[in-house]
Design a protein around this motif. Structure first.
Motif, short mmCIF file in Angstrom:
data_model
loop_
_atom_site.label_atom_id
_atom_site.label_comp_id
_atom_site.label_asym_id
_atom_site.label_seq_id
_atom_site.Cartn_x
_atom_site.Cartn_y
_atom_site.Cartn_z
N LEU A 154 10.91 -6.61 -5.26
CA LEU A 154 11.45 -5.67 -6.23
C LEU A 154 10.34 -4.74 -6.74
CD1 LEU A 154 13.79 -4.64 -7.98
CD2 LEU A 154 13.17 -6.39 -9.67
N LEU A 155 9.19 -5.29 -7.02
CA LEU A 155 8.06 -4.47 -7.48
C LEU A 155 7.71 -3.42 -6.45
CD1 LEU A 155 5.64 -3.84 -9.36
CD2 LEU A 155 4.38 -5.63 -8.12
N PHE A 156 7.67 -3.79 -5.17
CA PHE A 156 7.29 -2.84 -4.14
C PHE A 156 8.29 -1.68 -4.07
CE2 PHE A 156 5.53 -6.76 -1.68
CZ PHE A 156 4.52 -6.89 -2.62
N THR A 157 9.58 -2.01 -4.14
CA THR A 157 10.61 -0.96 -4.12
C THR A 157 10.49 -0.06 -5.34
OG1 THR A 157 12.13 -2.36 -2.87
CG2 THR A 157 13.10 -0.54 -4.09
N MET A 158 10.29 -0.68 -6.51
CA MET A 158 10.12 0.10 -7.73
C MET A 158 8.95 1.07 -7.60
SD MET A 158 12.24 -0.89 -10.29
CE MET A 158 13.25 -2.27 -10.86
N LEU A 159 7.84 0.60 -7.03
CA LEU A 159 6.65 1.45 -6.93
C LEU A 159 6.89 2.61 -5.98
CD1 LEU A 159 3.74 -1.15 -6.98
CD2 LEU A 159 4.45 0.41 -8.79
N VAL A 188 0.86 -1.18 0.00
CA VAL A 188 0.00 0.00 0.00
C VAL A 188 0.90 1.23 0.00
CG1 VAL A 188 -1.83 1.26 1.19
CG2 VAL A 188 -1.77 -1.24 1.29
N PRO A 189 0.82 2.07 -1.02
CA PRO A 189 1.73 3.22 -1.08
C PRO A 189 1.45 4.22 0.03
CG PRO A 189 0.04 3.41 -2.77
CD PRO A 189 -0.12 2.03 -2.16
N LYS A 190 2.48 4.95 0.41
CA LYS A 190 2.34 5.98 1.44
C LYS A 190 1.32 7.03 1.02
CE LYS A 190 4.06 7.88 5.29
NZ LYS A 190 4.03 7.20 6.60
N MET A 226 -0.55 3.24 -6.69
CA MET A 226 -1.33 2.01 -6.81
C MET A 226 -1.01 1.02 -5.69
SD MET A 226 0.63 0.02 -9.93
CE MET A 226 1.15 1.56 -10.73
N VAL A 227 -1.98 0.18 -5.39
CA VAL A 227 -1.79 -0.97 -4.52
C VAL A 227 -1.22 -2.11 -5.37
CG1 VAL A 227 -3.00 -2.70 -3.13
CG2 VAL A 227 -3.62 -0.28 -2.93
N ALA A 228 -0.30 -2.88 -4.81
CA ALA A 228 0.23 -4.05 -5.51
C ALA A 228 -0.09 -5.30 -4.70
CB ALA A 228 1.74 -3.93 -5.71
#
Length: 361
Positions: A150-155, A128-130, A167-169
């Motif tokens: 890796l996806l979470f860090t990229m986002l 969940v993004p800040k 976006m939520v991942a």
């Protein structure tokens, strides 16, 4: 009294399968492959351009692949789901040993006799993004074979750069195993809307409850992604349910003949996408980013049906999408293996930016 030494009982080890041969490097200029623009070594394709691109052979991780202390960090929540809870997937597994044997009457079919019911547990990891505002409907991306750190860090980085929406991942672990006869193979390789329906009915409500978020119902704000069979699954989700998903991202997509059990409607599994489905169906509202490596898989099992070359399958996908006028980007990565980690670390920021072009809330 001294004891006499006794020979240890002999242990028979299970026979090991022969090592899989390393696939040869395929030349992107091969006759029959799509024409593609060659990029300078180390460069990514432009995020605002459709078409075919040749990447490599040097793959340097993008700056967005590492944590930056001055960038807002999202929250990661995890929970588990079991087969006992599912009305869609009660669980199967395949015994260790040979994968199966080709049907003597049809080499495009694999006979698997060692698959049986079996329970599973899977992890679901939610980013969940800040920047998420409580109570608002968030765009989101669903990924296979999670968790995808890796996806979470990229986002974190791309959202801060305003290159993608906040976006939520959702990274969903598979139900175990691989290929025909396994739970993962059943979920990812089946050519139907079932997996997307399972996600809609059983996963997304849990995500909303566990992560305290609201997810959008707008298909323009919903994306899927995955590598290998997770990649073909990502397209399968959008293809059979375009009212739910319009954006698809795949690495080394398994657009080959790997569906099990066989289905007469799609006898060649995901190979049907470029063989019949894309050419023979009106254009769907799907935007697709896809990659394949020059050393990607080639006939990794007992079938020799001409439908197990991942490079050829992705090349055919690109040709079929171009012929129908789809918005897509196809990256042929030199010096890259199947779902190549270095290639993914280099290209994922550009892939996500391309994927979300045109989105507005």
């Amino acid at each position: 009294m001294a004891c006499e030494a006794q020979d240890a009982p002999s242990v028979k080890l299970a026979p090991q399968p022969p090592a899989r041969p390393t696939p040869p490097a395929r030349d992107p200029h091969t006759a029959g492959y799509v024409q593609a623009a060659e990029l300078p070594d180390g460069a990514n394709a432009p995020a605002d351009k459709d078409g075919n691109f040749i990447l490599g052979p040097t793959h340097t991780a993008a700056p967005e692949s590492v944590v930056h202390a001055d960038v807002p960090q999202g929250t990661v929540i995890g929970f588990t789901m079991s087969s006992a809870e599912s009305k869609f997937y009660p669980g199967i597994a395949r015994d260790p040993g040979p994968l199966g044997t080709p049907d003597p009457n049809d080499p495009a079919k694999l006979v698997v006799t060692t698959s049986h019911p079996a329970p599973y547990m899977r992890k679901v990891t939610v980013y969940v993004p800040k920047q998420y505002v409580a109570g608002t409907a968030a765009p989101f991306i669903v990924g296979a074979d999670g968790p995808d750190r890796l996806l979470f860090t990229m986002l974190d980085n791309l959202i801060a750069e305003k290159k993608v929406p906040a976006m939520v991942a959702i990274s969903i672990g598979n139900g175990s195993g691989d290929a025909q006869g396994s739970e993962r193979g059943l979920e990812y390789d089946t050519m139907s809307g079932k997996y997307a329906e399972w996600v809609e009915a059983e996963v997304l409500p849990r995500v909303e409850a566990e992560a305290h978020v609201k997810l959008t119902h707008d298909p323009e704000g919903r994306a899927t992604m995955g590598g290998s069979s997770g990649g073909s699954c990502a397209l399968i989700m959008a293809w059979y349910h375009p009212e739910w998903y319009h954006r698809v991202l795949t690495y080394s997509g398994t657009y080959i003949n790997q569906q099990w059990p066989p289905d007469a409607k799609t006898p060649h599994g995901a190979w049907e996408f470029h063989e019949h489905l894309v050419p023979g169906t009106a254009v769907k509202p799907i935007r697709l980013w896809m990659e394949v490596g020059d050393k990607d898989l080639l006939n990794p099992n007992v079938m020799r049906d001409g439908m197990h070359d991942w490079v050829l399958a992705n090349e055919k996908m690109a040709a079929a999408l171009a012929a129908k006028g789809y918005h897509y980007q196809f990256v042929f990565a030199e010096n890259a293996l199947h779902v190549d980690r270095a290639t993914r670390a280099q290209t994922l920021p550009e892939a996500l930016e391309y994927l979300w072009r045109g989105y507005s809330r």
